[in-house]
Design a protein around this motif. Structure first.
Motif, PDB file in Angstrom:
ATOM      1  N   GLY A 109       0.777  -1.223   0.000  1.00 50.17           N
ATOM      2  CA  GLY A 109       0.000   0.000   0.000  1.00 50.17           C
ATOM      3  C   GLY A 109       0.817   1.286   0.000  1.00 50.17           C
ATOM      4  N   GLN A 110       2.100   1.189   0.281  1.00 50.06           N
ATOM      5  CA  GLN A 110       2.948   2.377   0.229  1.00 50.06           C
ATOM      6  C   GLN A 110       4.410   1.969   0.109  1.00 50.06           C
ATOM      7  N   VAL A 111       5.260   2.938  -0.238  1.00 52.05           N
ATOM      8  CA  VAL A 111       6.694   2.715  -0.308  1.00 52.05           C
ATOM      9  C   VAL A 111       7.379   4.026   0.055  1.00 52.05           C
ATOM     10  N   ASN A 112       8.420   3.936   0.874  1.00 56.70           N
ATOM     11  CA  ASN A 112       9.151   5.111   1.341  1.00 56.70           C
ATOM     12  C   ASN A 112      10.527   5.139   0.673  1.00 56.70           C
TER      13      ASN A 112
ATOM     14  N   ASP B 230       5.373  14.004 -14.171  1.00 56.35           N
ATOM     15  CA  ASP B 230       4.792  13.120 -13.156  1.00 56.35           C
ATOM     16  C   ASP B 230       4.824  11.675 -13.641  1.00 56.35           C
ATOM     17  N   TRP B 231       5.711  10.885 -13.074  1.00 57.65           N
ATOM     18  CA  TRP B 231       5.692   9.446 -13.359  1.00 57.65           C
ATOM     19  C   TRP B 231       5.345   8.646 -12.102  1.00 57.65           C
ATOM     20  N   VAL B 232       5.015   9.352 -11.026  1.00 59.83           N
ATOM     21  CA  VAL B 232       4.608   8.699  -9.780  1.00 59.83           C
ATOM     22  C   VAL B 232       3.115   8.386  -9.794  1.00 59.83           C
ATOM     23  N   GLY B 233       2.304   9.302 -10.336  1.00 58.26           N
ATOM     24  CA  GLY B 233       0.858   9.130 -10.315  1.00 58.26           C
ATOM     25  C   GLY B 233       0.390   7.832 -10.942  1.00 58.26           C
ATOM     26  N   ASP B 234       0.885   7.523 -12.132  1.00 59.68           N
ATOM     27  CA  ASP B 234       0.480   6.286 -12.806  1.00 59.68           C
ATOM     28  C   ASP B 234       0.979   5.057 -12.049  1.00 59.68           C
ATOM     29  N   PHE B 235       2.160   5.161 -11.445  1.00 62.63           N
ATOM     30  CA  PHE B 235       2.669   4.042 -10.639  1.00 62.63           C
ATOM     31  C   PHE B 235       1.722   3.748  -9.490  1.00 62.63           C
ATOM     32  N   GLU B 236       1.291   4.793  -8.815  1.00 66.70           N
ATOM     33  CA  GLU B 236       0.391   4.599  -7.674  1.00 66.70           C
ATOM     34  C   GLU B 236      -0.932   3.986  -8.118  1.00 66.70           C
ATOM     35  N   LYS B 237      -1.451   4.442  -9.276  1.00 66.61           N
ATOM     36  CA  LYS B 237      -2.719   3.898  -9.781  1.00 66.61           C
ATOM     37  C   LYS B 237      -2.590   2.425 -10.153  1.00 66.61           C
ATOM     38  N   GLN B 238      -1.473   2.083 -10.785  1.00 63.81           N
ATOM     39  CA  GLN B 238      -1.322   0.707 -11.284  1.00 63.81           C
ATOM     40  C   GLN B 238      -0.958  -0.295 -10.196  1.00 63.81           C
ATOM     41  N   THR B 239      -0.254   0.159  -9.158  1.00 60.93           N
ATOM     42  CA  THR B 239       0.228  -0.780  -8.135  1.00 60.93           C
ATOM     43  C   THR B 239      -0.484  -0.661  -6.795  1.00 60.93           C
ATOM     44  N   GLY B 240      -1.146   0.458  -6.564  1.00 59.65           N
ATOM     45  CA  GLY B 240      -1.751   0.668  -5.254  1.00 59.65           C
ATOM     46  C   GLY B 240      -0.737   1.046  -4.190  1.00 59.65           C
TER      47      GLY B 240
ATOM     48  N   CYS C  12       6.318  -3.357  -2.646  1.00 61.76           N
ATOM     49  CA  CYS C  12       6.139  -2.081  -3.337  1.00 61.76           C
ATOM     50  C   CYS C  12       7.491  -1.539  -3.815  1.00 61.76           C
ATOM     51  N   ALA C  13       8.552  -1.809  -3.043  1.00 59.13           N
ATOM     52  CA  ALA C  13       9.886  -1.354  -3.445  1.00 59.13           C
ATOM     53  C   ALA C  13      10.310  -2.037  -4.737  1.00 59.13           C
ATOM     54  N   TYR C  14      10.049  -3.341  -4.845  1.00 58.01           N
ATOM     55  CA  TYR C  14      10.385  -4.064  -6.072  1.00 58.01           C
ATOM     56  C   TYR C  14       9.541  -3.565  -7.250  1.00 58.01           C
ATOM     57  N   LYS C  15       8.267  -3.273  -6.988  1.00 65.36           N
ATOM     58  CA  LYS C  15       7.408  -2.728  -8.042  1.00 65.36           C
ATOM     59  C   LYS C  15       7.951  -1.376  -8.522  1.00 65.36           C
TER      60      LYS C  15
END
Length: 398
Positions: free
Chosen positions: A51-54, A72-82, A310-313
């Motif tokens: 659900g998150q990655v730091n 912005d390349w973070v937004g799509d990552f969050e949508k695709q991986t949660g 999430c880190a691996y994703k």
């Protein structure tokens, strides 16, 4: 070359102290020697994302649109991986190491002057590259390097690479320099107008020059210096200091210095040369006959990661072709993924940054972390560790 994306990146990284201190001696074929890290195991399979990655990263590596709505390349990552991305920008490799030791972060875009420290201390875990599908397309020269692997085991996923070049004012420096002697033995010719990178890792630049200028020192690896070799490099830099007008860490300031004529010769990055020329400075940047140092940043997973899946994703996402192209263009470096060049907005970008030219990178000694166990394989002497490089750098600058 379209300069707008990189100009925006320049603004984002204006505060960087050591924006990309990376790498190793030579290219990816020579894994580090003399290092025996803790016996940690790489993750064997991916589980449910947390659900998150730091993340700890250099400015410009984790862009979510807050600095520029169009980047912005973070937004799509969050949508695709949660996986919600929480990132902290670090201003130096030392800060990255300290932050990773807190155990609060899952991954870091480690530079070469930090990576071996993280590996040796057990703060970074080995990486299972089979869990990162896009790894198969990473350039071979970035795999199993002395800065990101030990005994064939990868400890991270390559992000990108760049060279430290010799830049000079074409109207004020003649003949055109072809050797690093221009900033060392021949520096008095431009006294007060020589510039050098402001970091202890710059000692390796002096060592690289001495490797050919003084063969009797028998320097094999500019990051593996015994006391005699180290002293010679430090002495050379102390002599250079009398001719240096400014040490730079903020590359916007270096651009300004070359535009004004305050600096006419010194070390630089390709992105700086491009921006300076684009703003009217009469400059050219080259890899001198001795070769150059350079960087290759690596995404490394914390051995105490609370969100490893999430880190691996994230590692797979950041080197996916389209995203890796975005990051490379925004930051100003050669991408790690061999497929990324198909997606750069500037179709000459990869040629400018020598992305696919492995022959070019064979002359680049990527930044690495000096340790007592000599990285060049010698066992009959101890090499000078990075902590002493830091002390010496203070003395060099006076």
């Amino acid at each position: 070359m379209r300069l707008t994306p990189t100009l925006k990146a320049a603004a984002a990284v204006a505060v960087l102290l050591a924006a990309t201190a990376c790498g190793s001696s030579g290219t990816g074929s020579s894994a580090s020697t003399g290092l025996n890290p803790p016996d940690l195991k790489a993750q064997s399979k991916l589980g449910k994302t947390e659900g998150q990655v730091n993340l700890v990263a250099w400015a410009g590596y984790v862009e979510d649109g807050s600095n520029d709505p169009e980047v912005d390349w973070v937004g799509d990552f969050e949508k695709q991986t949660g996986c919600q991305v929480n990132s902290k920008v670090a201003a130096s490799s030392d800060e990255m190491v300290k932050l990773m030791k807190t155990g609060q972060y899952d991954a870091v875009s480690a530079s070469g002057d930090a990576s071996l420290r993280l590996i040796a201390s057990g703060d970074a875990a080995p990486v299972n590259t089979a869990l990162v599908p896009n790894y198969k397309n990473v350039f071979s020269g970035l795999k199993k390097g002395a800065w990101n692997s030990v005994k064939g085991q990868m400890y991270g996923i390559p992000h990108g690479r760049g060279a430290n070049l010799l830049m000079y004012n074409t109207q004020k420096v003649a003949p055109a320099p072809t050797s690093w002697s221009a900033v060392f033995d021949d520096a008095p010719a431009n006294k007060g107008h020589v510039t050098a990178y402001d970091s202890p890792i710059y000692i390796a630049d002096a060592a690289l020059y001495l490797k050919s200028a003084r063969p009797e020192l028998k320097i094999k690896d500019p990051y593996a210096l015994d006391q005699k070799q180290f002293d010679a490099a430090v002495d050379l830099l102390k002599k250079q200091n009398a001719n240096v007008g400014e040490y730079w860490s903020d590359y916007l300031k270096e651009i300004s210095a070359f535009k004004s004529g305050d600096s006419v010769v010194g070390t630089t990055w390709q992105v700086i040369a491009n921006l300076a020329a684009g703003e009217g400075a009469k400059v050219k940047a080259v890899v001198p006959e001795e070769g150059s140092t350079g960087w290759s940043d690596t995404w490394m997973v914390s051995a105490e990661a609370k969100h490893p899946n999430c880190a691996y994703k994230w590692m797979d996402w950041i080197i996916s072709p389209k995203v890796n192209a975005q990051v490379a263009e925004y930051f100003g470096e050669a991408p790690a993924n061999s497929e990324a060049c198909r997606y750069t907005s500037d179709k000459s970008f990869c040629d400018t940054f020598h992305a696919t030219d492995e022959g070019y990178w064979k002359n680049i000694a990527f930044w690495n972390t000096p340790i007592e166990q000599c990285l060049d394989g010698r066992t009959d002497v101890k090499c000078v560790p990075y902590a002493k490089w830091v002390q010496a750098w203070t003395e060099i600058k006076g």
